[in-house]
Enzyme design. Structure first.
Site, PDB file in Angstrom:
ATOM      1  N   ALA A 103     -49.103 -58.178  65.683  1.00 35.45           N
ATOM      2  CA  ALA A 103     -48.819 -56.780  65.333  1.00 35.45           C
ATOM      3  C   ALA A 103     -47.317 -56.661  65.098  1.00 35.45           C
ATOM      4  CB  ALA A 103     -49.263 -55.839  66.456  1.00 35.45           C
ATOM      5  N   TRP A 145     -45.258 -54.315  65.470  1.00 34.71           N
ATOM      6  CA  TRP A 145     -44.503 -53.553  66.467  1.00 34.71           C
ATOM      7  C   TRP A 145     -44.367 -54.301  67.787  1.00 34.71           C
ATOM      8  CZ3 TRP A 145     -47.554 -53.221  70.667  1.00 34.71           C
ATOM      9  CH2 TRP A 145     -48.946 -53.230  70.483  1.00 34.71           C
ATOM     10  N   CYS A 146     -45.083 -55.410  67.935  1.00 32.86           N
ATOM     11  CA  CYS A 146     -45.136 -56.135  69.214  1.00 32.86           C
ATOM     12  C   CYS A 146     -43.880 -57.003  69.397  1.00 32.86           C
ATOM     13  CB  CYS A 146     -46.395 -57.006  69.265  1.00 32.86           C
ATOM     14  SG  CYS A 146     -46.458 -58.126  70.675  1.00 32.86           S
ATOM     15  N   TYR A 147     -43.249 -56.868  70.518  1.00 40.72           N
ATOM     16  CA  TYR A 147     -42.046 -57.648  70.840  1.00 40.72           C
ATOM     17  C   TYR A 147     -42.355 -59.142  70.859  1.00 40.72           C
ATOM     18  CZ  TYR A 147     -38.374 -59.756  73.713  1.00 40.72           C
ATOM     19  OH  TYR A 147     -37.388 -60.569  74.201  1.00 40.72           O
TER      20      TYR A 147
END
Length: 503
Positions: free
Chosen positions: A185, A187-189
């Site tokens: 994803a 947005w995932c760090y």
């Protein structure tokens, strides 16, 4: 003079002495016999005798039933549990939309205890949406800790992996013997940490195993924010999730589920390349050949485990907690993955959730027979379902249960000593659904009561039972005799009046 030395004369004094002793003994006879010729039988006496016998039998049965019945006293006292004593919690919960891959059982209490992802006494089974098991027990043990989430020097060298979508995913999975896919994803760090090393590793593997000439392995990627249905189909709930698909392993007899693995190893370029090398080690070099792996020759790789076959999970087992207020929390947990709260659904069905030692069915039925009011709430949540239909309105829903526990202890008094027969825990339950900005969880808040119910069995004395039986026999016999005497005298009086005689 009589000759005392003659035969039969020497025992005469002894005989006299015996006769005198017998006469004295008869004088204390309470039950003197009346000669039968001096007694008179009557129909009224016969009727009273039959009635008295029936009364004795009836009263004896009542007394025997009272003697065999269990008599108890109930009192409320301060909990007598010793300090440091633990309480066992048994549970069997089914989650139709929570994957076993990240499902975690955590325990905490007010004393600071915080145990995460308990696996020693907990078992997990993959289930489908209808709560039907789809395979054997899911692998036990926590997810391995990832220390290297990417390269120390993050250099982006372009896209080495192939972007996959629902349109081309199946064709690629059937074209290459090994297809390794990074479900991520943006947005995932952790996904962003993995991206440079993943692309670099994909480029290295592409150079070593050319997709056109060699064709044994290919690295791909799927953006789960764009390909939502594809990610749901493969039960992706944490990001990034690296899946290893093997060509020819889509077993139809296993409900058509893909037999593939999850990669939990280190995420730097060197580790990724080394892992990929092991996956193609036993595959023939001929490109585009159907490579059905001989699983008996697979080497055990701690960084690779079977991926969940379905999106649901049944969690069963037990935990031990201190007898202080605390919580049992079931959630999606991982130290190296991120979760989209809007995609996590913790709807569940409760098969069992009870406290204390589990009683056998035979013992529980016997307990209910002796004490009907005990045991009705030992598993208050059993059979309850808490289903949240997933959608924008019901997203990010945490389900909380508040349980207040009361201990019931059954003791018996034997030989002036108190012996504990068994103890049972019953509880009340109140549930609520709470909208939250965090990842949804299921919380079971429990609060043991400082008081307990003490049920004491009071056994009856056998001597008391014998005394009552004697009282029944003697009382009925005496009362029947009095009634017979009154009836007999009354009949005589009536006869005299009829004959005109003087009383």
């Amino acid at each position: 003079e009589a000759d005392l030395s003659a035969p039969g004369r020497s025992d005469t004094p002894a005989r006299c002495h015996a006769m005198i002793s017998s006469s004295k003994l008869k004088s204390v006879d309470f039950y003197r016999k009346i000669p039968r010729d001096l007694t008179e039988a009557s129909l009224s006496g016969a009727g009273l005798s039959i009635f008295a016998a029936l009364a004795m039998v009836f009263l004896f049965g009542m007394e025997l039933s009272s003697y065999l019945a269990v008599n108890t006293t109930t009192s409320v006292i301060v909990d007598r549990s010793s300090d440091g004593e633990f309480l066992r919690i048994d549970f069997n919960l089914s989650f139709p939309a929570l994957s076993c891959e990240f499902a975690s059982v955590d325990v905490s209490d007010v004393l600071g205890t915080n145990r995460l992802n308990i696996t020693k006494t907990v078992r997990k089974f993959s289930i489908d949406r209808n709560l039907v098991p789809t395979g054997s027990e899911f692998h036990a043990g926590p997810i391995p800790t990832v220390n290297k989430h990417g390269d120390d020097v993050e250099e982006y060298h372009g896209d080495g992996s192939v972007a996959l979508s629902s349109r081309n995913f199946d064709s690629y999975s059937h074209l290459y013997p090994v297809l390794v896919v990074n479900f991520y994803a943006p947005w995932c760090y952790w996904s962003n940490r993995l991206k440079p090393s993943w692309e670099k590793a994909a480029q290295i593997i592409r150079e070593r195993y050319d997709p056109e000439m060699d064709g044994r392995i290919l690295l791909g990627k799927v953006d789960c924010t764009e390909e939502v249905e594809l990610c749901k189909r493969h039960h992706i709930q944490g990001y990034p999730s690296i899946r290893i698909f093997h060509k020819g392993s889509d077993m139809k007899e296993n409900q058509g589920h893909h037999d593939h693995d999850s990669y939990y190893g280190e995420r730097d370029t060197e580790s990724l390349v080394a892992a990929m090398e092991t996956y193609v080690a036993n595959i023939p070099k001929e490109a585009h050949v159907l490579a059905l792996e001989d699983k008996s020759n697979r080497t055990v790789d701690p960084a690779k485990r079977p991926a969940p076959m379905t999106g649901g999970c049944r969690i069963e087992g037990f935990v031990r907690v201190k007898k202080v207020p605390g919580s049992v929390v079931i959630s999606a947990r991982s130290g190296s993955h991120s979760f989209d709260p809007s995609q996590i659904n913790v709807s569940h069905y409760v098969t069992t959730f009870s406290f204390g030692k589990r009683l056998s069915s035979k013992m529980f039925n016997e307990l209910k027979r002796l004490f009907p009011y005990v045991g009705g709430h030992h598993d208050r949540l059993a059979g309850q379902s808490y289903i949240v239909k997933h959608g924008d309105v019901n997203a990010n829903v945490t389900i909380e249960h508040y349980l207040q526990i009361v201990k019931t202890e059954l003791v018996t008094l034997r030989y002036a000593k108190e012996l504990k027969v068994l103890e049972e825990y019953e509880y009340t339950a109140h549930s609520s659904l709470v909208h939250s900005f965090y990842v949804p969880v299921v919380k079971f808040h429990f609060e043991p009561s400082p008081m307990q119910v003490l049920v004491t069995e009071l056994p009856k004395s056998f001597s008391h039972f014998i005394t009552n039986v004697c009282a029944i026999i003697g009382g009925v016999f005496t009362v029947a005799g009095i009634l017979d005497s009154i009836l007999h005298n009354t009949l005589r009086l009536v006869k005299k009046v009829e004959l005109g005689k003087d009383i």
